[in-house]
Design a protein around this motif. Structure first.
Motif, PDB file in Angstrom:
ATOM      1  N   LYS A  74       1.616  -5.079   3.763  1.00 25.68           N
ATOM      2  CA  LYS A  74       1.136  -3.712   3.564  1.00 25.68           C
ATOM      3  C   LYS A  74       2.273  -2.706   3.402  1.00 25.68           C
ATOM      4  O   LYS A  74       2.063  -1.508   3.531  1.00 25.68           O
ATOM      5  N   ASN A 125      -0.741   2.726  11.148  1.00 27.22           N
ATOM      6  CA  ASN A 125      -0.240   3.548  10.024  1.00 27.22           C
ATOM      7  C   ASN A 125       0.570   4.757  10.446  1.00 27.22           C
ATOM      8  O   ASN A 125       0.548   5.783   9.761  1.00 27.22           O
ATOM      9  N   LYS A 128      -6.422   9.394   8.397  1.00 25.60           N
ATOM     10  CA  LYS A 128      -5.170   9.859   9.006  1.00 25.60           C
ATOM     11  C   LYS A 128      -5.139  11.372   9.298  1.00 25.60           C
ATOM     12  O   LYS A 128      -4.556  11.786  10.297  1.00 25.60           O
ATOM     13  N   ILE A 141       0.859  -1.179   0.000  1.00 27.58           N
ATOM     14  CA  ILE A 141       0.000   0.000   0.000  1.00 27.58           C
ATOM     15  C   ILE A 141       0.893   1.225   0.000  1.00 27.58           C
ATOM     16  O   ILE A 141       1.785   1.352   0.811  1.00 27.58           O
TER      17      ILE A 141
HETATM   18  C1  DHB Z   1      -4.541   3.488   4.252  1.00 22.64           C
HETATM   19  C2  DHB Z   1      -5.301   3.417   5.397  1.00 22.64           C
HETATM   20  C3  DHB Z   1      -5.046   2.449   6.346  1.00 22.64           C
HETATM   21  O1  DHB Z   1      -5.741   2.367   7.502  1.00 22.64           O
HETATM   22  C4  DHB Z   1      -4.033   1.524   6.134  1.00 22.64           C
HETATM   23  O2  DHB Z   1      -3.809   0.601   7.111  1.00 22.64           O
HETATM   24  C5  DHB Z   1      -3.251   1.585   4.997  1.00 22.64           C
HETATM   25  C6  DHB Z   1      -3.506   2.558   4.044  1.00 22.64           C
HETATM   26  C7  DHB Z   1      -4.825   4.514   3.245  1.00 22.64           C
HETATM   27  O3  DHB Z   1      -5.784   5.273   3.438  1.00 22.64           O
HETATM   28  O4  DHB Z   1      -4.108   4.575   2.247  1.00 22.64           O
END
Ligand code: DHB
Ligand code: MG
Length: 235
Positions: free
Chosen positions: A224, A180, A156, A5
Motif C-alpha cells: 500500500k 494511514n 481521514k 495507494i
Molecule cells: C485510503 C484509505 C485507507 O483507509 C487506506 O488504508 C488507504 C487509502 C484512501 O482513502 O485513499
C-alpha cells in the motif's frame, strides 16, 4: 509502483516501493496460510470496483495478532469497507467475543454482510450502517461496556474527531490502532490545505496533549505504499 495507494502526494515517488512490494509478497507467501474468507472479502470489493484500500494481508494478520496478544474480547472498528479487517480481527476473538464495526456507505455494508456471513462470523461481528460519530454516540448512550481494542480506519478528515469521541468507550489498557497516519508522507506538511493532513495533525496534537494516552507510530511500506499505523494505549 502501480499497486501503491496514493494520497495525492509526490513524496512517495522519492521512495522506490517496488522492492518493498516484493518483500511483502515474499512474507505473505512465507507466513500467511491462504484464508478463503478474507480473500472473499477482498474479491467482492474488487468486483464492485471499490478502491483497493483494505489493509494488506500481512497487516490483516498483524491486527489479528493484536487481538490475540491483548486477549481482546471487545473490538470496535471505524470504517468497515468490505469487512476484510473485521474478519481478520474477529477470527482471533474468543467464543464470547464481539466486534462492532461502523460504515457509512451502503454498498460496503452489503458487501461486508455477505463476507461476514460467508466466514460464519455473523454472531461475532455487528455491522452498524452509520456515520461513525453518530454510531459512537449511540454506543455511549447505550452505556456500552468499554472496548479492549479499537481500530480506526475510516474517513481521514474526521480522525481528530474520532480520537476524542471514542475515549468514553475506552478503559485503562485499551489499545487503539490508527491506520494511514503517514498519508504517503504528507503528514509532515504543516501548511497543507488537505483535509486529511489537517485532521491527522490535529489528532496528533490532541494525542500529544492528552494525559490519558501514550503513543507510538510504526511506519510501513509495501503493497500500500508509504504509510503507517499509530499505536496508542489508554493509561
Ligand atoms: C485510503 C484509505 C485507507 O483507509 C487506506 O488504508 C488507504 C487509502 C484512501 O482513502 O485513499
Ligand atoms: Mg486504511
Amino acid at each position: 509502483m502501480s499497486k501503491s495507494i496514493k494520497h495525492g502526494s509526490h513524496k512517495q515517488d522519492i521512495v522506490d516501493l517496488s522492492l518493498s512490494q516484493q518483500v511483502d509478497d515474499y512474507y505473505e507467501a512465507a507466513y500467511l496460510p491462504d484464508d478463503a474468507d478474507a480473500a472473499y472479502a477482498r474479491k467482492i470489493a474488487d468486483d464492485k470496483r471499490l478502491p483497493p484500500i483494505a489493509v494488506s494481508p500481512l497487516h490483516g494478520k498483524f491486527l489479528n495478532m493484536m487481538v490475540s496478544i491483548t486477549g481482546a474480547k471487545r473490538v470496535l472498528e471505524l470504517g468497515t469497507l468490505s469487512g476484510y479487517s473485521a474478519i481478520c480481527m474477529a477470527k482471533a476473538l474468543p467464543d464470547d467475543g464481539k466486534l462492532i464495526t461502523m460504515e457509512i456507505r451502503d454498498i460496503c455494508v452489503d458487501l461486508a454482510e455477505e463476507a461476514v456471513k460467508r466466514a460464519g462470523l455473523q454472531d461475532k461481528i455487528d455491522i452498524l450502517y452509520t456515520p461513525a460519530l453518530e454510531g459512537i454516540e449511540i454506543l455511549i448512550m447505550d452505556e456500552e461496556e468499554a472496548f479492549d481494542l479499537i481500530f480506526i480506519d475510516a474517513d481521514k478528515p474526521n480522525y481528530h474527531r474520532y480520537i476524542q469521541a471514542i475515549l468514553p468507550l475506552t478503559r485503562s489498557g485499551t489499545v487503539i490502532i490508527i491506520d494511514n497516519v503517514v498519508l504517503a508522507g504528507d503528514v509532515v506538511e504543516e501548511e497543507s490545505e488537505n483535509h486529511s493532513v489537517q485532521s491527522m495533525r490535529k489528532m496528533n496534537n490532541f494525542i500529544a496533549g492528552c494525559d490519558q494516552l501514550e503513543a507510538t507510530m510504526l511506519q510501513t511500506t509495501g503493497l500500500k505504499g508509504l504509510d503507517g499505523f499509530a499505536l496508542l494505549r489508554v493509561k
